[in-house]
Structures are given as structure tokens and as C-alpha cells.
Design a protein around this motif. Sequence first.
Motif, short mmCIF file in Angstrom:
data_model
loop_
_atom_site.label_atom_id
_atom_site.label_comp_id
_atom_site.label_asym_id
_atom_site.label_seq_id
_atom_site.Cartn_x
_atom_site.Cartn_y
_atom_site.Cartn_z
N TYR A 174 0.82 -1.20 0.00
CA TYR A 174 0.00 0.00 0.00
C TYR A 174 0.85 1.25 0.00
O TYR A 174 0.47 2.27 0.52
CB TYR A 174 -0.94 0.00 1.21
N GLU A 207 -9.20 -1.34 4.75
CA GLU A 207 -8.94 -0.81 3.42
C GLU A 207 -10.25 -0.67 2.66
O GLU A 207 -11.25 -1.34 2.97
CB GLU A 207 -7.99 -1.73 2.65
N GLN A 254 -7.25 3.90 3.26
CA GLN A 254 -7.18 3.09 4.47
C GLN A 254 -7.63 3.90 5.69
O GLN A 254 -7.42 5.12 5.75
CB GLN A 254 -5.74 2.62 4.72
#
Length: 514
Positions: free
Chosen positions: A26, A203, A217
Amino acid sequence: MAVHVKALRGVALLCLAAASVAVPGYAGATTLTILQSEPPRSMDPADQGATFTGNVLMPMYEGLVTRGEDLKLHPGLATKWTVSDDGLTWTFDLREGVKFHDGSDFNAESAAKSFHRLMDEKLGLAGAGRLRPLLKTVEAADPKTLKIELTRNYPAFLDLLASPQAMIVSPSEAEKGDLNRVASGTGPFKFVEWSSGDHVLEEVNPDYWGEKPSVDQLKWTWSAEQSVMNMALQTGDADIVNPLPPVFAASIENNPDLKLVTGNGSAVFWVALNVQQKPLDKVEVRQALNYATDRDALVKALLHGYGTPADSPLAPIPPYHLDGPQPYPYDIDKAKALLEKAGVPDGFTMSVAVQEPEANIAEALQGMWAKIGVKLDIRRLESGVWTKAAFNDPEAKKADNLGSVVASWSSGGFNPDQQLRPLYDTSSWAPSGANLGFYSSKELDDLLDTAASTAEPAKRKELYDQAQKIVNTDAPMVLLYVTKDLVGVKKGVDGVWLIPGGDIRATYATKSSN
């Protein structure tokens, strides 16, 4: 000793900073970090009743109805609903094309199974008591129609359906028995991980049926240290701090790089008195403790003015709060006279269980009550230990010699039944409910049943006024104060809003780089 405390705070800040780093895969994701004062208790919405746990869960779950930023009820997983003339049968048309996070389909059958969990006493779900007494039958009339038959008329049923406990969970995950650790709903965010001592990561759900969130997130972290909460916001390690300790509210409000979001609180703080323990079994003693409590001083010293003295078991939110003069103004002479009438003119010793972050409440009461000869033995407990002690049954509390518990409760201010019944109804004695002092009044029980099934607003108001007067007079508690909701927000973060009582909604918050 001061050096040791400082070192501990430094370690806590380092851990928080580490928690703000996105997980592998991420890099570059927009993460909104939210720091709260306590960790979540479960990933199962029905197996908890804590406000701050509900905040963590709500982005991942949905119910049949939802409460919007206007604080009104709106369609959720149900697009519309009808109720029978007798108020007993509710029919919901369900949204189509919705999937749970595990890929299974949401439909009437899965919704029914979610409610069946609440109805199953053998499961022992901690939050099920709010709904179980009302649910008679729940069945799928067809794949997109759910029918719920109630045990009695309950006009505020939709308010209950908007609570975290009524959120719809994935049947397959529920059957696995994993929901305490792994969330699985239909919401705009999906569960990623729960590192028990550190964070919960969520998420964006790419398959969400509705509007997509702006951030990628949500990371929920926690600390009971007030200085850590303030410093995390100041340094940028947290984007949102909830609840912001009142001692820092003024400085945050005056900082151009930060924002103070405020709301009318509904969290009533009180001391639940064990009415089965001598001399607390005498109403004069309980009233004396109320007269010996300087609520204005508590609000000034502990809340720095960000709150109001409690004058009723309901928060001062219209229309059901009982208006009128303070039932127990600060009056030491009156308190002493009542103790003498009760046969304990020289006072007595009693114990109180309090969570460590709220120990200052007990310490303030210790000083106040000493003026009437009451010696308060303070038991400072970690959250999990406090929960066990507070929700022990009468025999366990007798064995523990526990006389009182410092606690708070908020139903959001929309449904007085959910503020009064869990705390004061005979059926709510701990451990099945939050009647922590085992108070019982048939008159009150009957009033609550009648009020909950009364649809006419003026009559409903009259009944709840009577109920508040009974509780105030019997004094199974010492009223303290109602906190103002305070949330600290970093500059560039917008779209955060509150539901009275500490409920924060950041699902659709935005975060800029400024």
C-alpha cells in the motif's frame, strides 16, 4: 519516577508513529489514522457494547437503516420498510446486488441469520440484549424481503436497527466463529488486520455498492495516556484524536494547524451504587452521597468547562430530558443529616472500581466525600479487569466487597429506553445488563415498558419524566456530569462528524496534503 513516566510516553509515541506506516502493498496509499482512548473489544458488532469499539466497526458493517450526518435515519441495506397497524410486524425491502466482504451474497436469508444470532441466548453475545427481548421471529419472505415480528410494540425499533449491534454480518464468517477477531460485513471498508496491542487496519472495499470513500485506508490506534493523545495530534502521528482530553481542548482550538470538532454529548458519567451492600441499601445514604458531590467543581476541574453537571439519568438532549432544578445541589449539611438519619452519622468505608484513565474522578470524589466521613477505597483497574469486576453478579460483588463502580453510558440521545432500561431495569442486572448496582423498582419497570410502547410524543414525554423522577429519588447512583464531545482533527482533514455520545464517523472523510 518522573523520568520513568516520560520514557514510557516516548515509547508510546514511537509505537504510534510506527503504526502510521502503511502495510506492504500500500505504498502511496492515503491512510487516515484515528487515535482513540481505548482498544476495540471485538470485531463482532453484536458481541460488544462499547462506543469506541463501535466506531472502529461501523466503516466495515451496515445495517438495515443508517443514521446520517443530519442525525436522521436513512435507508441502508433496506431501501424501504412498512410496519403493521399494531406495530408488531416490520417488512423491509432489501437492496440488491450487495456482497459481503468474503464474496457471499447479501439477501433476506443472510440478514435473517444475522438477527438469529442476536436471538440465540446460547451464543452469549454481549450486545445482543438490546434487541433480543424485542425479536419474536425473523424470516426471509423471499430473497429481497425480510419480515421481523416483535414481541411488543416498540416505536423506536428503527433507532435500534441503526446501532452497531444490529449490523448485518456474513453468515459464513459467523459460522466459522471468527468474528471476534476478523470483521466481515458489507461496508465501504474491509478488514485487513488487528494487531491487538497496536492497531486495526481497514482498506477500501472495491466492490462496495455505494459511494466510494476518498481515503484508501483507515488505521485505528489507541492510547489511554492523555499526553500521548495530544502529542500525536500535534506531531501529525494521528489525523484524528477521539475523545480529545478536555485539558487540551483550548490549545487545539487556538492552533491554526488543528481543528476542534465539538458536539452535544450524551455520555452520562455516574457512580453505580451496590444497593445490596450495607449501608448503601438505605436510600438516605445514597441521597447523602449525591448531596456531597460538587458537580460544578467536577466539570470545572476535570472537564475544564467542556461539560455540564448531570441532573438526570438522561443527558440534557431534547425532548426527553427532565427539565427543572438540580435534584441534588451541593449541600454538605444536608448530606450529614441524611447519614445521621440512616444511622451512620460518622460515615463509613466503601470501595469503588474505576478504569485507570478515569481514576481522577474517583480521587475527586474521595476528597469530597471525606467531608461527610465517607472513606473511599479506590481500585484502579485496567480496562479488561474493570469490565469483569463491574459486570460481576451480586454474589461475586459481595465476595469482592465492591460497593460502587465509576461508569458512563450513552445511547446517543435518540431513544431514552436505551439509556434507562439497561441501567435501571430489574431485568438488566449485571452480568446480563448494565444495572451494575442491582437496583430494582417494579414501578419503574412498568413505566419503562409502557413508555417504550407509547407512540404519542406528549404521553411518551410524560412517562419518561416520571421515570427520571423515580430514579433521581431512589438514587441508585451518584450523578456526576455529561461530557461535551470533543475531537481533535489535523488541518486538511475534513468530513468528520459526530453522533452524540462519542460516536465518530470518518468513513467519508477527506485528507489533503496541506
